[in-house]
Enzyme design. Structure first.
Site, PDB file in Angstrom:
ATOM      1  CD  GLU A  20      37.620  94.207 -35.269  1.00 34.91           C
ATOM      2  OE1 GLU A  20      37.802  93.248 -36.046  1.00 34.91           O
ATOM      3  OE2 GLU A  20      36.482  94.684 -35.043  1.00 34.91           O
ATOM      4  CG  PHE A  24      24.512  90.645 -29.178  1.00 33.72           C
ATOM      5  CD1 PHE A  24      24.653  89.540 -30.008  1.00 33.72           C
ATOM      6  CD2 PHE A  24      24.756  91.910 -29.714  1.00 33.72           C
ATOM      7  CE1 PHE A  24      25.031  89.686 -31.333  1.00 33.72           C
ATOM      8  CE2 PHE A  24      25.127  92.069 -31.039  1.00 33.72           C
ATOM      9  CZ  PHE A  24      25.267  90.945 -31.852  1.00 33.72           C
ATOM     10  CD  GLN A  25      28.618  92.326 -31.271  1.00 29.56           C
ATOM     11  OE1 GLN A  25      28.634  93.499 -30.934  1.00 29.56           O
ATOM     12  NE2 GLN A  25      28.841  91.938 -32.529  1.00 29.56           N
ATOM     13  CE  LYS A  76      25.610 101.036 -26.706  1.00 30.84           C
ATOM     14  NZ  LYS A  76      24.816 100.259 -27.671  1.00 30.84           N
ATOM     15  CG  MET A 123      60.798  79.739 -41.738  1.00 33.89           C
ATOM     16  SD  MET A 123      62.529  79.724 -42.267  1.00 33.89           S
ATOM     17  CE  MET A 123      63.048  81.375 -41.810  1.00 33.89           C
TER      18      MET A 123
HETATM   19  C1  LIG Z   1      49.910  83.506 -37.726  1.00 31.42           C
HETATM   20  C2  LIG Z   1      50.964  82.530 -38.020  1.00 31.42           C
HETATM   21  N1  LIG Z   1      50.646  81.285 -38.449  1.00 31.42           N
HETATM   22  C3  LIG Z   1      51.607  80.392 -38.721  1.00 31.42           C
HETATM   23  C4  LIG Z   1      52.926  80.716 -38.583  1.00 31.42           C
HETATM   24  C5  LIG Z   1      54.007  79.693 -38.884  1.00 31.42           C
HETATM   25  N2  LIG Z   1      54.861  80.138 -39.989  1.00 31.42           N
HETATM   26  C6  LIG Z   1      56.066  80.722 -39.815  1.00 31.42           C
HETATM   27  S1  LIG Z   1      56.809  81.138 -41.227  1.00 31.42           S
HETATM   28  C7  LIG Z   1      55.548  80.505 -42.149  1.00 31.42           C
HETATM   29  C8  LIG Z   1      55.582  80.559 -43.629  1.00 31.42           C
HETATM   30  C9  LIG Z   1      55.495  81.929 -44.155  1.00 31.42           C
HETATM   31  O1  LIG Z   1      55.277  81.869 -45.544  1.00 31.42           O
HETATM   32  P1  LIG Z   1      55.269  83.153 -46.425  1.00 31.42           P
HETATM   33  O2  LIG Z   1      54.435  84.201 -45.779  1.00 31.42           O
HETATM   34  O3  LIG Z   1      54.942  82.792 -47.810  1.00 31.42           O
HETATM   35  O4  LIG Z   1      56.779  83.667 -46.319  1.00 31.42           O
HETATM   36  P2  LIG Z   1      58.135  82.934 -46.786  1.00 31.42           P
HETATM   37  O5  LIG Z   1      58.621  82.092 -45.656  1.00 31.42           O
HETATM   38  O6  LIG Z   1      57.800  82.117 -47.986  1.00 31.42           O
HETATM   39  O7  LIG Z   1      59.050  84.062 -47.074  1.00 31.42           O
HETATM   40  C10 LIG Z   1      54.564  79.982 -41.316  1.00 31.42           C
HETATM   41  C11 LIG Z   1      53.339  79.319 -41.797  1.00 31.42           C
HETATM   42  C12 LIG Z   1      53.221  82.019 -38.123  1.00 31.42           C
HETATM   43  N3  LIG Z   1      54.484  82.439 -37.935  1.00 31.42           N
HETATM   44  N4  LIG Z   1      52.244  82.909 -37.873  1.00 31.42           N
END
Ligand SMILES: Cc1ncc(C[n+]2csc(CCOP(=O)(O)OP(=O)(O)O)c2C)c(N)n1
Lengths: 173, 577
Positions: free
Chosen positions: B64, B126-127, B176, B488
């Site tokens: 989803e 349920f659900q 439902k 990042m």
């Molecule tokens: C759902 C979610 N979990 C955690 C984060 C925190 N977060 C921001 S950037 C990042 C790293 C992203 O890594 P990647 O997808 O490998 O991209 P890169 O920065 O290496 O280009 C994280 C964990 C987020 N933005 N969204």
């Protein structure tokens, strides 16, 4: 600063939730809230007393409340000429000997005794919150068993003075 | 407002069910595509979808979260609400991230969730999940249908609310027994009844005059263009206005493409990873015209140092945005296009605004402090990779990104000259967004080249939707900017946490090429520049989905940068380090 805010809302499920949720998310403290139907079917009115830090936050919350789809109107009426009332039920410990004495105390407040039992009685009072506070203080020595208050409900007086020098209703104690 | 609309039913076969009525109503709204996933509470709806074959298409996603991000990408490109169907309980809760994302970025969605029958609501059936309570703070509005007779009104209102004013997600929860219930007669009309909802479109002329007047006196004006310009489809008006009066334009992350990046008046993106020229323009400006941006803290940096010398004018269709973060001297509630048209009229006679010195100064900033990166002969630079994609796509592709370093590099180095080409999760910063959003964009624009630029981390959050691009033969090009890390996060740990690299290295990776192949999709692994140059044309010429695992330099960082708590004028890494 304490503000009295009234909301005219469509009477649809979830609207109270939206309003309180919004205030909660923005960390406003709701001191009291009362909701009831109005003269128009399907329209309800809420009266909120909230503690707001400053004008800017007040403006924000007003705008956010206004943004809700089911909210028709938001007014901060704190500084207007308004009628404000609250209802309180006070259960006081009392014996038959004390009943007359209590009567004498509540009479000037135009409060009523609405229930009597062997060792307690119930007083009903409506009025401005400070009037209710005052009565509660006077009854305290007898032993208060329970208090239930409705929270404020309010609206504008029919006549709004044009000048600014009318006595405003003050919420500060 | 009250709107009466006749319903045109294609099949008038009473008795039919609430679900049949729902599908008729959707077709009536012009809905062509449903993004959905079935389950117990929506089985009546799926049965109706079966009966409506050929009249409406349903795309089955694999999670989803994937389908709602796809609906967001679809909405962004199509300019119409994306329509989502999920079952009760876990189906609905899996939508929470996407609904919040759409709310933050003002994307129109109409989300239908199944609910347990009314007789058991509130019994932990349920659900069952309390979807109304869960989604109240993350939707523009939500409904739980209490009677079949309400369906026409609620559906009409939901589309109306989602797509007008400041767009946003609207959720309709359908028990439902409502969807399974039989209609006793064909409802013939739907009446929108929303007295509390009247978005202001036309701005107050007096305020527009005030802004025009301030503009005539300003020595250092700057326009900040946000996504509100996109929603109002006002890019042409913005460009004409800014170019006529030679007003420099800074765009927000979501506003990229609203103003041509190659215009001499374009300063690029502002904010945390924006250009030096853009941020200094905001910092030094004496008149800041915010057009449909919400002064996000990633844009403003420390508010104490945000536009400290400027008179601020803020044009926004949502009055609650004005003054929310930044004190505003000229508040203008209205649609960005309307405001620009009125403003252009008001300023038509002003030819030469006296701010030549300002333009020269900004031009000097642009020349002296451009965005930069250093080539490394031994590896592939991610920024260079983005430029190479720009080149092979002629800058014409629809680009969706995930969240992280690659997102910022794309924002910086894929120069967007046109609107409606850029899809990213700005407000919520949702990893897992990019790839499914690209799927939705490709469905909205089948003829366009759609690229998903994703990190190796975020891609792994929603990669199951590879099934969908194979099944539908959607020619999405997936570029994994693979740095073997949650880049990042690692960057912040290096710069802000004393190089303590805590849980941000992806020690194991799937073989992305094999992964693609297991979904019957072409896969490439590329780890050097020559190879990339050689393969890119073939990758983009192929009329089908492709996944490209690009191994880039792991240590590369996003610069320049405003560190947390710092002001716009305190950027670091402005010059090559
Ligand atoms: C759902 C979610 N979990 C955690 C984060 C925190 N977060 C921001 S950037 C990042 C790293 C992203 O890594 P990647 O997808 O490998 O991209 P890169 O920065 O290496 O280009 C994280 C964990 C987020 N933005 N969204």
């Amino acid at each position: 600063m304490k503000r009295i805010i009234t909301l005219t809302v469509q009477d649809r499920s979830g609207v109270l939730n939206r309003v309180t949720g919004l205030l909660q998310r923005r960390q406003f403290n709701i001191e009291s809230i009362s909701v009831g139907r109005t003269e128009t079917e399907g329209i309800s009115k809420m009266t909120l007393v909230v503690e707001v830090e400053d004008e800017q936050r007040l403006e924000q919350v007003t705008k956010q409340l206004n943004k809700q789809i089911d909210v028709l109107k938001v007014s901060d009426i704190t500084e207007k000429a308004i009628v404000v009332r609250e209802l309180a039920l006070i259960k006081v410990a009392s014996s038959s000997q004390l009943r007359t004495e209590i009567h004498g105390i509540i009479d000037p407040f135009r409060a009523d005794i609405i229930d009597v039992s062997k060792d307690s009685l119930a007083v009903q009072i409506t009025g401005k919150p400070e009037k209710i506070d005052a009565l509660i203080e006077l009854l305290r020595p007898f032993g208060i068993k329970e208090i239930a208050r409705t929270g404020l409900t309010a609206f504008l007086r029919g006549y709004q003075p044009q000048v600014n020098d009318f006595a405003t209703y003050s919420l500060s104690k | 407002m009250k709107v009466e609309a006749k319903l045109e039913f294609q099949t008038s076969t009473v008795p039919k069910t609430g679900a049949d009525l729902l599908i008729d109503l959707l077709i009536n709204e012009g809905v062509e595509t449903l993004f959905g996933y079935p389950g117990g509470a929506v089985l009546p709806i799926y049965d109706a979808i079966y009966r409506a074959r050929g009249r409406i298409q349903h795309v089955l996603f694999r999670h989803e979260q994937g389908m709602i991000h796809a609906a967001e990408g679809y909405a962004r490109i199509k300019g119409k609400p994306g329509v989502v169907i999920a079952t009760s309980g876990p189906g609905a809760t899996n939508l929470v991230t996407g609904i919040t994302d759409a709310m933050m970025d003002s994307l129109p969605l109409v989300v239908f969730t199944g609910q347990v029958a009314r007789s058991v609501i509130g019994t932990d059936a349920f659900q069952e999940a309390d979807v109304m309570a869960i989604t109240t703070p993350i939707t523009k509005h939500n409904y739980q249908v209490q009677s079949i007779a309400d369906l026409p009104r609620i559906v009409k209102e939901a589309f109306h609310i989602a797509s007008t004013g400041r767009p946003g997600p609207v959720l309709v929860d359908i028990p439902k027994d409502i969807s399974a219930g039989n209609l006793t007669e064909d409802p013939k009309e739907a009446v929108i009844d929303l007295p509390g909802y009247q978005p202001t479109i036309k701005p107050n002329p007096f305020q527009i005059k005030k802004l025009a007047d301030s503009l005539s006196k300003a020595k250092k004006p700057v326009i900040l263009a946000g996504a509100g310009v996109l929603h109002a489809k006002a890019s042409a008006e913005l460009t004409a206005f800014a170019e006529k009066h030679k007003i420099p334009v800074v765009t927000t992350l979501l506003g990229l493409g609203t103003f041509p990046a190659d215009s001499p008046h374009a300063l690029g993106m502002g904010g945390m990873h924006g250009t030096y020229a853009a941020n200094m323009a905001l910092y030094e400006s004496d008149l800041l015209i915010n057009l449909g941006a919400r002064f996000d803290d990633r844009l403003t940096g420390n508010l104490k140092h945000f536009a400290p010398h400027a008179k601020v004018a803020h044009i926004d269709i949502d009055p609650a945005e004005i003054g929310k973060n930044v004190p505003t001297q000229i508040p203008i509630v209205g649609d960005a296009k309307e405001a620009l048209l009125q403003l252009s009229e008001e300023t038509a006679a002003m030819d030469d605004l006296e701010h030549q010195a300002w333009l020269e100064k900004l031009e000097q900033y642009k020349q002296e402090y451009p965005l930069w990166f250093k080539h490394d002969p031994n590896g592939m630079c991610p920024q260079w990779l983005i430029q190479a994609i720009h080149k092979v796509t002629n800058g014409e592709a629809i680009v969706a990104t995930d969240v992280g370093q690659h997102q910022m590099w794309t924002a910086q180095f894929y120069t967007f000259n046109k609107p409606h080409r850029w899809i990213t999760s700005g407000g919520l910063g949702t990893m897992g967004f990019g790839f499914p959003a690209a799927i939705g964009a490709q469905m909205a624009a089948p003829e366009s080249t759609v690229v998903a630029i994703v990190g190796d981390g975020g891609f792994q959050m929603t990669l199951q939707e590879l099934s969908v691009i194979y099944e539908r033969n959607l020619p999405v090009k997936i570029i994994i900017v693979n740095n073997g890390a949650l880049g990042m996060v690692r960057q912040w740990q290096e710069l802000m946490y004393g190089n303590r690299i805590s849980e941000s290295i992806l020690h194991t990776q799937p073989d992305f090429v094999k992964l693609a192949e297991s979904y019957s999709i072409r896969g490439y692994k590329i780890d050097n520049q020559e190879d990339l140059i050689a393969k890119l044309p073939e990758i983009f010429a192929y009329n089908g989905p492709v996944l490209v695992d690009c191994r880039v330099l792991q240590q590369e960082k996003v610069f320049p940068m405003i560190a947390p708590g710092k002001g716009l004028h305190e950027m670091i890494g402005v010059k090559p380090v």
